[in-house]
Design an enzyme around this catalytic site. Structure first.
Site, PDB file in Angstrom:
ATOM      1  CB  CYS A 132     -36.834  15.455 117.363  1.00  0.00           C
ATOM      2  SG  CYS A 132     -35.871  17.070 117.153  1.00  0.00           S
ATOM      3  CB  CYS A 172     -33.454  16.139 116.968  1.00  0.00           C
ATOM      4  SG  CYS A 172     -34.840  16.947 117.866  1.00  0.00           S
ATOM      5  CG  ASP A 173     -33.389  13.282 113.510  1.00  0.00           C
ATOM      6  OD1 ASP A 173     -32.164  14.263 114.285  1.00  0.00           O
ATOM      7  OD2 ASP A 173     -33.946  12.987 114.067  1.00  0.00           O
TER       8      ASP A 173
END
Ligand code: NAP
Length: 309
Positions: free
Chosen positions: A134, A137-138
């Site tokens: 992701c 997200c990261d």
């Protein structure tokens, strides 16, 4: 039997919210189970440039929030729970979540798909320690660092381009000498000064320990057989998805890749059980096609219910 719903929807991506909106507007009192992936694939993406009606583009999570609001506006009841069992052997159909069983005259499955993993040594051990699927997200954890993205499709190109915001260098690792991605996405990657492509290359191992985090990847050139270690701290997987259909094995017909088989009215092999979105589409897999088949599932369910009554 307590309350029997007209329609139960499984899944909270584009297809699920659209099915719920249509079912709610048709007074079918849909109950929607979100599962763990509220917002589906789009909740993990960045800018969506090709959803009609948004000429400037829209962020994936925002598009999903808007779809959710629309489904709720017409009375969709939402349970933020994962369905753990279904029974389609008799009507009304039974759906179990959070230890409780719910009944529906029709069920619409929109459970989408889950990101694939490579299955190489180190990948599982370092998951969350440098290995992820992701970028949204990261990505921000990798400011100023060198990272890799694995894959050659639209997702890989989108992630690689997005990650250049943070990373000092992005190496895309692709097993062939040609990208699968659409021309516009591929062009962006190939022309980007921060992105390099390692062609004809596969990852053999993710290096490091949970304590050190990812320290590199071992690559093999499939043409020359040459092996080398690339020092990187981030590893982003974008090698496609598998349909989320484990729950339905033995009850509904699946194709050889595990996708639900539907007819031209979105009906699965059990009358009254419909499916829309990526869980039954291995060809297009776009936000708009998922919304389209989600809509068709609800319309088909409405018609089927009126004929079955
Ligand atoms: P995809 O199109 O199936 O691409 C997967 C990529 O990963 C391919 O390049 C494939 O290589 C590679 N791959 C698969 N298994 C591998 C393995 N075991 N080892 C190494 N490489 C592997 O998946 P996707 O990129 O997630 O896209 C899925 C769908 O969503 C597509 O229809 C795409 O158009 C759509 N999508 C659209 C957008 C957009 O329009 N904005 C954004 C993202 C996704 P090969 O090429 O050699 O098979």
């Amino acid at each position: 039997m307590a309350d029997v719903r007209e329609v139960i929807v499984l899944g909270a991506g584009c297809a699920g919210w659209t099915a719920a909106t249509y079912a709610a507007r048709a007074d079918l009192r849909p109950l929607l189970f979100t599962g763990n992936e509220l917002g589906g694939q789009l909740a993990m993406t960045t800018e969506v440039e090709n959803y009609p009606g948004f000429p400037e583009g829209i962020l994936g999570p925002e598009l999903m929030e808007r779809m959710e609001q629309q489904a709720r506006r017409f009375g969709t009841e939402v349970k933020i729970e994962r369905v753990t069992a279904v029974d389609f052997s008799q009507r009304p159909f039974a759906v179990t979540a959070g230890g409780e069983t719910y009944h529906g005259k029709a069920v619409i499955i929109c459970t989408g798909s889950t990101p694939r993993r490579l299955g190489v040594p180190g990948e599982s051990e370092l998951w969350g320690h440098g290995v992820t699927a992701c970028a949204t997200c990261d990505g921000a954890f990798y400011r100023g660092q060198e990272i890799v993205v694995v894959g050659g499709g639209d997702s890989a190109c989108e992630e690689a381009t997005f990650l250049t915001k943070f990373a000092s260098k992005v190496t895309m690792i692709h097993r062939r000498d040609e990208l699968r991605a659409s021309k516009i996405m591929a062009k962006r990657v190939l022309e980007h000064p921060k992105i390099e492509v390692a062609w004809n290359s596969v990852v053999e191992e993710c290096l490091g320990t949970p304590a050190t985090g990812l320290t590199g990847v071992r690559l093999k050139n499939v043409k020359t057989g040459e092996v080398c270690d690339l020092p990187v701290t981030g590893f982003f997987l974008a090698i496609g998805h598998d349909p989320t259909t484990k729950l339905f094995e033995g009850q509904l017909e699946l194709d050889d890749k595990g996708y639900l088989i539907t007819d031209d009215h979105q009906m699965t092999s059990v009358p009254g059980v419909f499916a829309g979105g990526d869980v039954q589409d291995h060809t297009w897999q776009q936000a708009i096609t998922a919304a389209g088949t989600g809509c068709a599932s609800a319309l088909a369910a409405e018609r089927w219910l009126s004929e079955a009554d």
